[in-house]
Design an enzyme around this catalytic site. Structure first.
Site: not given
Ligand code: GLN
Length: 254
Positions: A78, A201, A203
């Site tokens: 992410c 995610h 995790e």
């Molecule tokens: N879109 C988010 C950001 O810009 C990331 C979201 C996440 O890590 N769950 O940081």
């Protein structure tokens, strides 16, 4: 040998718990010199702008780039995926520093705002091939990014259809101007050599296959390096033994 988890912000504890569930030791990383002691690194999800500010304050970026260049395995989930991307779309006006290395373009908030977070069953044939289990995986997408375009060296591990209700959103219209393909489906997991990136995610689920897949990448890399000895290999179960995967804070139970 331990796996480091960048621990400035976001879901680093959850990654360390997931590593513990497969018997691998995870250590929190906050200083450049700590990178010398680890076999591989996970950059967790969280808020990429905040995480980048903290990483910059602690002078981590040059060391992180060097770690990637050395061919050490790095997995970005992410916000971590955003860190690894060579190009990011939809950043805050003055942008943020990136580690780079992963030849792709990521839209930072492709799936919309926090309230548009969702879970979806995604098809993960490569991971199922290596780790067994069902061909699907429960993807937890939290204000998730998406990969709009990849270079030729990048292997696509998972894609998702764009949810219908998002197709008329400004975010999608905006990225479609540059990447017309990104209206129907987008890429959410990739591998390029030593780098792994997932927009979701793992995790936060009780399914450990992505962590096991990453540890295989780590062991392959250790085996390839000249100085490798068999004692450097990380085996799932080595440190804590294999544990009941349902013991700690999964938000999704299959
Ligand atoms: N879109 C988010 C950001 O810009 C990331 C979201 C996440 O890590 N769950 O940081």
């Amino acid at each position: 040998m331990a796996v480091g988890v960048l621990a400035f912000q976001g879901s680093f504890n959850e990654h360390i718990a997931a590593l513990r569930r497969i018997g691998v030791k995870g250590v929190e990383i906050r200083k450049p010199e700590q990178l010398g002691d680890i076999a591989a690194l996970i950059i967790p999800g969280g808020e990429s702008t905040t995480m980048a500010k903290l990483a910059e304050y602690h002078n981590m970026f040059p060391a992180l780039r060097e770690f990637v260049k050395m061919g050490k395995p790095v997995w970005g989930t992410c916000a971590g995926l955003i860190f690894l991307a060579n190009k990011v779309f939809g950043q805050k006006t003055d942008g943020q520093e990136l580690v780079g290395g992963l030849d792709c373009t990521v839209h930072r908030n492709f799936f919309g705002s926090q309230i548009q977070s969702f879970e979806a069953e995604i098809s993960v044939p490569h991971v199922a091939d290596k780790e067994g289990g069902p061909p699907g995986f429960r993807g937890v997408f939290i204000r998730a990014p998406a990969i709009l375009e990849v270079g030729s060296e990048v292997e696509i591990l998972a894609e998702v259809p764009v949810p219908d209700k998002l197709k008329t959103s400004e975010v999608i219209k905006e990225s479609q101007k540059v990447y017309p393909e990104s209206l129907n489906k987008v890429i959410v997991a990739v591998k390029q050599g030593n780098l792994l990136g997932t927009a979701f995610h793992p995790e936060l689920t009780a399914d450990n296959r992505w962590h096991l897949y990453f540890i295989k990448m780590v062991n392959d890399q250790i085996e390839e390096t000249e100085t490798a000895t068999s004692s450097g290999i990380i085996k799932a179960g080595d440190i804590y033994g294999l544990q009941d995967p349902k013991i700690e804070l999964p938000i999704y139970l299959p």
